[in-house]
Motif scaffolding. Structure first.
Motif, PDB file in Angstrom:
ATOM      1  N   LEU A   1     148.743  78.302  33.541  1.00  0.00           N
ATOM      2  CA  LEU A   1     149.673  78.523  32.432  1.00  0.00           C
ATOM      3  C   LEU A   1     149.879  77.277  31.565  1.00  0.00           C
ATOM      4  O   LEU A   1     149.976  77.411  30.332  1.00  0.00           O
ATOM      5  CB  LEU A   1     151.023  79.010  32.966  1.00  0.00           C
ATOM      6  CG  LEU A   1     152.070  79.323  31.891  1.00  0.00           C
ATOM      7  CD1 LEU A   1     151.601  80.478  31.012  1.00  0.00           C
ATOM      8  CD2 LEU A   1     153.427  79.640  32.524  1.00  0.00           C
ATOM      9  N   PRO A   2     149.958  76.060  32.132  1.00  0.00           N
ATOM     10  CA  PRO A   2     150.127  74.893  31.262  1.00  0.00           C
ATOM     11  C   PRO A   2     149.043  74.754  30.199  1.00  0.00           C
ATOM     12  O   PRO A   2     149.296  74.209  29.124  1.00  0.00           O
ATOM     13  CB  PRO A   2     150.089  73.717  32.251  1.00  0.00           C
ATOM     14  CG  PRO A   2     150.606  74.289  33.521  1.00  0.00           C
ATOM     15  CD  PRO A   2     150.043  75.691  33.559  1.00  0.00           C
ATOM     16  N   GLN A   3     147.846  75.272  30.483  1.00  0.00           N
ATOM     17  CA  GLN A   3     146.792  75.173  29.488  1.00  0.00           C
ATOM     18  C   GLN A   3     147.083  76.077  28.292  1.00  0.00           C
ATOM     19  O   GLN A   3     146.721  75.745  27.161  1.00  0.00           O
ATOM     20  CB  GLN A   3     145.451  75.529  30.123  1.00  0.00           C
ATOM     21  CG  GLN A   3     145.133  74.657  31.325  1.00  0.00           C
ATOM     22  CD  GLN A   3     143.682  74.305  31.426  1.00  0.00           C
ATOM     23  OE1 GLN A   3     142.995  74.082  30.443  1.00  0.00           O
ATOM     24  NE2 GLN A   3     143.200  74.243  32.646  1.00  0.00           N
ATOM     25  N   LEU A   4     147.744  77.208  28.540  1.00  0.00           N
ATOM     26  CA  LEU A   4     148.121  78.084  27.434  1.00  0.00           C
ATOM     27  C   LEU A   4     149.268  77.482  26.632  1.00  0.00           C
ATOM     28  O   LEU A   4     149.263  77.496  25.399  1.00  0.00           O
ATOM     29  CB  LEU A   4     148.529  79.465  27.973  1.00  0.00           C
ATOM     30  CG  LEU A   4     149.008  80.486  26.938  1.00  0.00           C
ATOM     31  CD1 LEU A   4     147.904  80.813  25.945  1.00  0.00           C
ATOM     32  CD2 LEU A   4     149.499  81.752  27.625  1.00  0.00           C
ATOM     33  N   LEU A   5     150.254  76.914  27.331  1.00  0.00           N
ATOM     34  CA  LEU A   5     151.444  76.393  26.666  1.00  0.00           C
ATOM     35  C   LEU A   5     151.212  75.019  26.036  1.00  0.00           C
ATOM     36  O   LEU A   5     151.710  74.729  24.945  1.00  0.00           O
ATOM     37  CB  LEU A   5     152.600  76.314  27.659  1.00  0.00           C
ATOM     38  CG  LEU A   5     153.027  77.638  28.306  1.00  0.00           C
ATOM     39  CD1 LEU A   5     154.155  77.400  29.295  1.00  0.00           C
ATOM     40  CD2 LEU A   5     153.438  78.649  27.246  1.00  0.00           C
ATOM     41  N   LEU A   6     150.462  74.162  26.733  1.00  0.00           N
ATOM     42  CA  LEU A   6     150.297  72.786  26.285  1.00  0.00           C
ATOM     43  C   LEU A   6     148.981  72.529  25.571  1.00  0.00           C
ATOM     44  O   LEU A   6     148.837  71.516  24.891  1.00  0.00           O
ATOM     45  CB  LEU A   6     150.396  71.832  27.489  1.00  0.00           C
ATOM     46  CG  LEU A   6     151.689  71.870  28.305  1.00  0.00           C
ATOM     47  CD1 LEU A   6     151.598  70.909  29.481  1.00  0.00           C
ATOM     48  CD2 LEU A   6     152.883  71.536  27.431  1.00  0.00           C
ATOM     49  N   GLY A   7     148.001  73.424  25.747  1.00  0.00           N
ATOM     50  CA  GLY A   7     146.665  73.177  25.231  1.00  0.00           C
ATOM     51  C   GLY A   7     146.599  72.817  23.755  1.00  0.00           C
ATOM     52  O   GLY A   7     146.061  71.764  23.389  1.00  0.00           O
ATOM     53  N   PRO A   8     147.123  73.658  22.856  1.00  0.00           N
ATOM     54  CA  PRO A   8     147.047  73.311  21.426  1.00  0.00           C
ATOM     55  C   PRO A   8     147.754  72.007  21.089  1.00  0.00           C
ATOM     56  O   PRO A   8     147.287  71.218  20.266  1.00  0.00           O
ATOM     57  CB  PRO A   8     147.725  74.508  20.750  1.00  0.00           C
ATOM     58  CG  PRO A   8     147.600  75.630  21.725  1.00  0.00           C
ATOM     59  CD  PRO A   8     147.700  74.991  23.075  1.00  0.00           C
ATOM     60  N   VAL A   9     148.905  71.760  21.732  1.00  0.00           N
ATOM     61  CA  VAL A   9     149.628  70.512  21.502  1.00  0.00           C
ATOM     62  C   VAL A   9     148.829  69.332  22.054  1.00  0.00           C
ATOM     63  O   VAL A   9     148.758  68.260  21.444  1.00  0.00           O
ATOM     64  CB  VAL A   9     151.021  70.577  22.157  1.00  0.00           C
ATOM     65  CG1 VAL A   9     151.757  69.265  21.988  1.00  0.00           C
ATOM     66  CG2 VAL A   9     151.828  71.727  21.556  1.00  0.00           C
ATOM     67  N   ALA A  10     148.215  69.539  23.221  1.00  0.00           N
ATOM     68  CA  ALA A  10     147.404  68.484  23.824  1.00  0.00           C
ATOM     69  C   ALA A  10     146.243  68.097  22.922  1.00  0.00           C
ATOM     70  O   ALA A  10     145.868  66.923  22.834  1.00  0.00           O
ATOM     71  CB  ALA A  10     146.887  68.942  25.187  1.00  0.00           C
ATOM     72  N   GLY A  11     145.668  69.079  22.224  1.00  0.00           N
ATOM     73  CA  GLY A  11     144.555  68.784  21.327  1.00  0.00           C
ATOM     74  C   GLY A  11     144.948  67.830  20.213  1.00  0.00           C
ATOM     75  O   GLY A  11     144.220  66.887  19.892  1.00  0.00           O
ATOM     76  N   ALA A  12     146.118  68.052  19.618  1.00  0.00           N
ATOM     77  CA  ALA A  12     146.594  67.149  18.572  1.00  0.00           C
ATOM     78  C   ALA A  12     146.887  65.770  19.136  1.00  0.00           C
ATOM     79  O   ALA A  12     146.612  64.742  18.494  1.00  0.00           O
ATOM     80  CB  ALA A  12     147.856  67.739  17.926  1.00  0.00           C
TER      81      ALA A  12
ATOM     82  N   ARG B   1     141.385  80.352  26.923  1.00  0.00           N
ATOM     83  CA  ARG B   1     140.531  80.692  28.066  1.00  0.00           C
ATOM     84  C   ARG B   1     141.306  80.624  29.371  1.00  0.00           C
ATOM     85  O   ARG B   1     141.346  81.576  30.149  1.00  0.00           O
ATOM     86  CB  ARG B   1     139.331  79.745  28.120  1.00  0.00           C
ATOM     87  CG  ARG B   1     138.497  79.926  29.385  1.00  0.00           C
ATOM     88  CD  ARG B   1     137.372  78.931  29.481  1.00  0.00           C
ATOM     89  NE  ARG B   1     136.721  79.034  30.776  1.00  0.00           N
ATOM     90  CZ  ARG B   1     135.702  78.271  31.164  1.00  0.00           C
ATOM     91  NH1 ARG B   1     135.219  77.352  30.354  1.00  0.00           N
ATOM     92  NH2 ARG B   1     135.163  78.423  32.354  1.00  0.00           N
ATOM     93  N   PHE B   2     141.925  79.492  29.647  1.00  0.00           N
ATOM     94  CA  PHE B   2     142.594  79.317  30.929  1.00  0.00           C
ATOM     95  C   PHE B   2     143.978  79.947  30.940  1.00  0.00           C
ATOM     96  O   PHE B   2     144.472  80.373  31.992  1.00  0.00           O
ATOM     97  CB  PHE B   2     142.665  77.833  31.276  1.00  0.00           C
ATOM     98  CG  PHE B   2     141.314  77.228  31.524  1.00  0.00           C
ATOM     99  CD1 PHE B   2     140.603  77.531  32.673  1.00  0.00           C
ATOM    100  CD2 PHE B   2     140.734  76.375  30.598  1.00  0.00           C
ATOM    101  CE1 PHE B   2     139.357  76.983  32.903  1.00  0.00           C
ATOM    102  CE2 PHE B   2     139.485  75.825  30.809  1.00  0.00           C
ATOM    103  CZ  PHE B   2     138.789  76.132  31.979  1.00  0.00           C
ATOM    104  N   GLY B   3     144.620  80.013  29.769  1.00  0.00           N
ATOM    105  CA  GLY B   3     145.926  80.651  29.717  1.00  0.00           C
ATOM    106  C   GLY B   3     145.853  82.136  30.019  1.00  0.00           C
ATOM    107  O   GLY B   3     146.658  82.664  30.808  1.00  0.00           O
ATOM    108  N   PHE B   4     144.890  82.828  29.429  1.00  0.00           N
ATOM    109  CA  PHE B   4     144.762  84.260  29.709  1.00  0.00           C
ATOM    110  C   PHE B   4     144.152  84.504  31.077  1.00  0.00           C
ATOM    111  O   PHE B   4     144.379  85.553  31.684  1.00  0.00           O
ATOM    112  CB  PHE B   4     143.982  84.949  28.591  1.00  0.00           C
ATOM    113  CG  PHE B   4     144.859  85.314  27.426  1.00  0.00           C
ATOM    114  CD1 PHE B   4     145.393  86.582  27.318  1.00  0.00           C
ATOM    115  CD2 PHE B   4     145.205  84.360  26.479  1.00  0.00           C
ATOM    116  CE1 PHE B   4     146.241  86.909  26.273  1.00  0.00           C
ATOM    117  CE2 PHE B   4     146.054  84.670  25.433  1.00  0.00           C
ATOM    118  CZ  PHE B   4     146.577  85.950  25.328  1.00  0.00           C
TER     119      PHE B   4
END
Length: 399
Positions: A60-71, A355-358
């Motif tokens: 779940l952290p990849q779904l929630l944090l992923g886009p923010v982590a990219g920036a 990918r990992f969030g879903f």
């Protein structure tokens, strides 16, 4: 310069060879830990729901944090940041080993450790992916580097689970976690030995950088279709991963070795998929291949769900591993080949978050449904949802 076969052409770059060797050890250790953790959970609790909840907590952290982590990633020197993250992943594995050896692992601690791993992976995965273009130094070799990187993952998926099954029978879960902790040393050493300039950093406010990446992904119809496919396949087809301990022990009356063979069969299919993708010179044929792979997964899930013949189930696992990998890795190749260098971290982070969030949401749902209706029906429901998506996607693409 050494001449490499066309399917291995990215290995002609020294930095990529260092990454490849270190990441090979790290990925093998990761798979050993993943299988050992799944077996530990089911051994301690007999709960399919907890298997799903643990996968959910890890992804779940990849779904929630992923886009923010990219920036955030695009604002830093990526190689230095990756060294820090890999070190922290090793520390997490050490903690998992010590807690298991001391007999302190229970549902609460398992979920807490899985969540910590998820947070670290939310940064690690897009960070490594976005660095590959820097490791090869030649954009034409990037698709091959991505395919070889995925090949490492799938080869380890083929070797790691049977190895984990053997180790679980001989030395137990804590040693498996310790070996994973040691495996991170190879990648950290490779990163320290690389000769490369600091990676370019995005400038501007965090909000501007994040918005720029989101606008790039949402503004292209082709990228939106690819992302929808990633969401559908990982929500449904990838859910088999959560339920493998149930099939290994309760359906086939096996042990940790049976679980290892099921994981290994899926890994063999994934390995064949990456070999196919590594030999693709361009991304032109990938969209059609991705569509067929999703359909293959939808048709194979019920076969695995209701098979009681282990060789047939192993074959079904290989097809599922092949289909999921073609979908995920093929999409990643298309996205990274098209993304501008300054946006690559954000584009990859959005892809990995979906990918990992879903995958996390699908795993949680599969575990909850399996707890009420049984594992076979849970996978059959997932297959129905995926086949409906394939039919809808085909309908939309009619001329």
């Amino acid at each position: 310069m050494t001449t490499w076969p066309d399917a291995l052409r990215a290995l002609r770059h020294r930095n990529f060879r260092l990454y490849f060797a270190g990441h090979a050890l790290s990925t093998l250790g990761t798979w050993v830990q993943q299988v050992a953790l799944a077996w530990l959970i089911y051994r301690l609790t007999d709960s399919a729901a907890l298997l799903g909840a643990t996968t959910f907590a890890a992804l779940l952290p990849q779904l929630l944090l992923g886009p923010v982590a990219g920036a955030w990633i695009d604002r830093h020197d990526k190689r230095r940041l990756l060294i820090v993250i890999e070190t922290l992943l090793g520390v997490q594995a050490v903690a998992l080993a010590l807690l298991t050896a001391a007999g302190h692992m229970g549902p609460e601690l398992i979920l807490a450790m899985a969540s910590l791993l998820g947070v670290l992976n939310a940064i690690d995965t897009p960070l490594r992916q976005s660095l590959l273009s820097q490791f090869v130094g030649d954009r034409q070799d990037l698709p091959n580097a991505l395919a070889l990187n995925a090949m490492l993952f799938t080869l380890s998926r083929f070797i790691g689970p049977p190895l984990a099954g053997l180790l679980l029978g001989l030395v137990g879960e804590a040693i498996c976690f310790t070996l994973n902790a040691l495996s991170y040393l190879g990648l950290v050493a490779g990163l320290l030995l690389m000769r490369m300039a600091p990676t370019p950093r995005a400038s501007g406010s965090f909000r501007t950088i994040f918005g720029e990446g989101l606008a790039y992904a949402l503004g292209d119809a082709g990228i939106r279709r690819l992302m929808l496919g990633v969401m559908a396949v990982n929500l449904t087809a990838s859910s088999y991963v959560v339920l493998l301990p149930v099939f290994a022990r309760d359906i086939f009356a096996g042990d940790a070795s049976t679980l290892g063979w099921l994981w290994g069969a899926a890994g063999l299919g994934s390995l064949l998929a990456t070999l196919l993708l590594a030999n693709q010179r361009t991304a032109e044929k990938l969209p059609r291949l991705i569509a067929w792979s999703a359909l293959a997964c939808g048709l194979t899930l019920p076969l695995f769900a209701f098979s009681r013949y282990l060789p047939l189930s192993l074959l079904a696992m290989a097809v599922l591993g092949f289909g999921v990998t073609v979908n995920n890795v093929g999409t990643n190749i298309i996205l990274q080949s098209a993304a501008p260098e300054h946006l690559r971290g954000r584009a990859v982070a959005l892809y990995t978050s979906l990918r990992f969030g879903f995958d996390a949401i699908g795993g949680l749902l599969a575990g909850l449904i399996a707890a009420r209706l049984g594992a076979p029906l849970a996978l059959a429901i997932a297959a129905g949802v995926l086949l409906l998506y394939c039919a809808q996607a085909r309908w939309q693409q009619r001329p």
